[in-house]
Design a protein around this motif. Structure first.
Motif, short mmCIF file in Angstrom:
data_model
loop_
_atom_site.label_atom_id
_atom_site.label_comp_id
_atom_site.label_asym_id
_atom_site.label_seq_id
_atom_site.Cartn_x
_atom_site.Cartn_y
_atom_site.Cartn_z
N SER A 101 0.84 -1.19 0.00
CA SER A 101 0.00 0.00 0.00
C SER A 101 0.88 1.25 0.00
CB SER A 101 -0.90 0.00 1.23
OG SER A 101 -0.12 0.20 2.39
N PRO A 102 0.28 2.42 -0.24
CA PRO A 102 1.07 3.65 -0.21
C PRO A 102 1.72 3.92 1.14
CG PRO A 102 -1.04 4.02 -1.29
CD PRO A 102 -1.10 2.65 -0.68
N THR A 103 1.18 3.32 2.22
CA THR A 103 1.75 3.55 3.54
C THR A 103 2.91 2.60 3.86
OG1 THR A 103 0.11 2.05 4.53
CG2 THR A 103 -0.46 4.38 4.43
N THR A 104 3.17 1.64 2.99
CA THR A 104 4.29 0.73 3.21
C THR A 104 5.59 1.49 2.99
OG1 THR A 104 3.00 -1.16 2.40
CG2 THR A 104 5.39 -1.41 2.49
N PRO A 105 6.51 1.50 3.96
CA PRO A 105 7.78 2.23 3.79
C PRO A 105 8.54 1.74 2.57
CG PRO A 105 7.47 1.53 6.08
CD PRO A 105 6.42 0.84 5.28
N THR A 112 8.98 6.08 -3.81
CA THR A 112 7.58 5.59 -3.83
C THR A 112 7.38 4.43 -4.79
OG1 THR A 112 7.03 7.25 -5.52
CG2 THR A 112 6.62 7.86 -3.21
N ASN A 113 8.41 3.61 -4.96
CA ASN A 113 8.30 2.52 -5.93
C ASN A 113 8.23 1.14 -5.28
OD1 ASN A 113 8.47 4.32 -8.15
ND2 ASN A 113 10.70 4.39 -7.92
N CYS A 114 7.68 1.06 -4.09
CA CYS A 114 7.59 -0.22 -3.39
C CYS A 114 6.35 -0.98 -3.87
CB CYS A 114 7.52 0.01 -1.88
SG CYS A 114 7.63 -1.51 -0.90
N THR A 115 6.58 -2.12 -4.46
CA THR A 115 5.48 -2.95 -4.96
C THR A 115 5.51 -4.31 -4.28
OG1 THR A 115 6.86 -3.73 -6.80
CG2 THR A 115 5.45 -1.80 -7.21
N LEU A 116 4.41 -5.04 -4.40
CA LEU A 116 4.25 -6.31 -3.69
C LEU A 116 5.34 -7.31 -4.03
CD1 LEU A 116 2.65 -8.16 -1.82
CD2 LEU A 116 1.19 -8.77 -3.76
N ASP A 117 5.76 -7.37 -5.28
CA ASP A 117 6.75 -8.36 -5.69
C ASP A 117 8.15 -8.04 -5.17
OD1 ASP A 117 6.56 -6.12 -7.48
OD2 ASP A 117 7.98 -7.16 -8.79
N LYS A 118 8.34 -6.84 -4.63
CA LYS A 118 9.66 -6.44 -4.12
C LYS A 118 9.75 -6.44 -2.59
CE LYS A 118 10.55 -3.36 -8.05
NZ LYS A 118 10.82 -1.95 -8.45
N VAL A 119 8.61 -6.59 -1.92
CA VAL A 119 8.60 -6.49 -0.45
C VAL A 119 9.39 -7.64 0.17
CG1 VAL A 119 7.13 -6.58 1.60
CG2 VAL A 119 6.42 -5.24 -0.38
N TYR A 120 10.24 -7.30 1.15
CA TYR A 120 10.99 -8.33 1.86
C TYR A 120 10.02 -9.25 2.61
CZ TYR A 120 15.16 -5.45 1.08
OH TYR A 120 16.18 -4.74 0.52
N THR A 121 10.30 -10.54 2.56
CA THR A 121 9.38 -11.51 3.16
C THR A 121 9.68 -11.80 4.63
OG1 THR A 121 10.79 -13.32 2.38
CG2 THR A 121 8.97 -12.63 0.94
N THR A 122 10.84 -11.37 5.12
CA THR A 122 11.22 -11.63 6.51
C THR A 122 10.74 -10.49 7.40
OG1 THR A 122 13.21 -12.79 5.78
CG2 THR A 122 13.12 -12.09 8.08
N GLY A 123 10.10 -10.82 8.51
CA GLY A 123 9.67 -9.80 9.46
C GLY A 123 10.85 -9.18 10.18
N CYS A 124 10.76 -7.88 10.46
CA CYS A 124 11.90 -7.18 11.05
C CYS A 124 12.22 -7.65 12.47
CB CYS A 124 11.64 -5.67 11.05
SG CYS A 124 12.00 -4.91 9.45
N HIS A 125 11.20 -7.97 13.25
CA HIS A 125 11.47 -8.42 14.61
C HIS A 125 12.27 -9.72 14.60
CE1 HIS A 125 10.65 -10.30 18.55
NE2 HIS A 125 10.74 -9.06 18.99
#
Length: 229
Positions: A159-163, A174-187
């Motif tokens: 979403s637009p709110t995703t860093p 502002t070019n973060c798309t679903l196929d590029k999102v890291y799959t590992t949780g930060c915690h």
């Protein structure tokens, strides 16, 4: 015996001179960049855009480069320069006062660094990334290749709110798309990283600072013994 004492003193002095010379060179470099940043943030930002890699460009946008940041870096550079100069000059001339003050400051810096690291690591483990758009949060996501929004983005898309840092430096701003999102949780990424490297970092910090402090005190003691003979 005097030969062994002299060799030990020279070795301790050589370690102090080398380490503090490198530290002084780094401080001078940082001070030069900080003066540039203080005097002309715009030209500094243009240089980052021209010569920096994608990660550096993303972490140092023009709005983050300001004169107060340059002044802060300059103050830190000057402080560490004088501490290093104290160790360098004290090792060369064998000054008991300078070597003792240098050893004391090195140990105090060790305690401060360990306290800061413990506070930061404990805070991250307990609260996670509290400020989604802070430079620290962006740096951690890029370094650990993680995203605390993994579950939400997997279900709904980025979403637009995703860093932007959830997708890497190339996604800035502002070019973060679903196929590029890291799959590992930060915690989980933070817990794993600390489990692997926290002890190593503490040991490295302690070893380096204690070595410099011991060399300083050794050089001081041997210089004093020679002055009385």
């Amino acid at each position: 015996m005097n030969g062994k004492t002299s060799a030990t003193s020279r070795t301790a002095a050589a370690i102090l001179i080398f380490c503090n010379f490198v530290a002084m060179f780094v401080c001078i470099t940082v001070f030069g960049f900080s003066l540039w940043l203080t005097a002309s943030p715009t030209s500094f930002a243009n240089a980052v855009k021209m010569f920096g890699n994608p990660t550096l460009k993303a972490l140092l946008p023009e709005e983050a480069l300001s004169p107060p940041l340059g002044v802060g870096l300059a103050v830190l550079a000057v402080f560490f320069f004088f501490v290093s100069f104290m160790g360098l000059y004290g090792a060369i001339v064998g000054s008991q006062f300078l070597l003792f003050m240098y050893a004391t400051l090195v140990i105090l810096l060790l305690l401060l660094e360990c306290a800061v690291m413990y506070y930061v690591s404990s805070n991250l483990l307990e609260k996670g990334l509290q400020e989604p758009n802070s430079h620290t949060s962006h740096a951690l996501r890029l370094s650990l290749q993680c995203c605390e929004h993994t579950n939400r983005t997997s279900a709904e898309g980025a979403s637009p709110t995703t860093p932007w840092s959830c997708c890497g430096a190339e996604a800035f701003p502002t070019n973060c798309t679903l196929d590029k999102v890291y799959t590992t949780g930060c915690h989980q990424a933070i817990v794993t990283w600390l489990y692997r490297y926290e002890t190593v970092i503490y040991v490295a910090l302690a070893s380096s600072h204690v070595l410099l402090s011991l060399c300083s005190l050794l050089r001081r003691a041997l210089s004093a013994s020679r002055s009385y003979t």
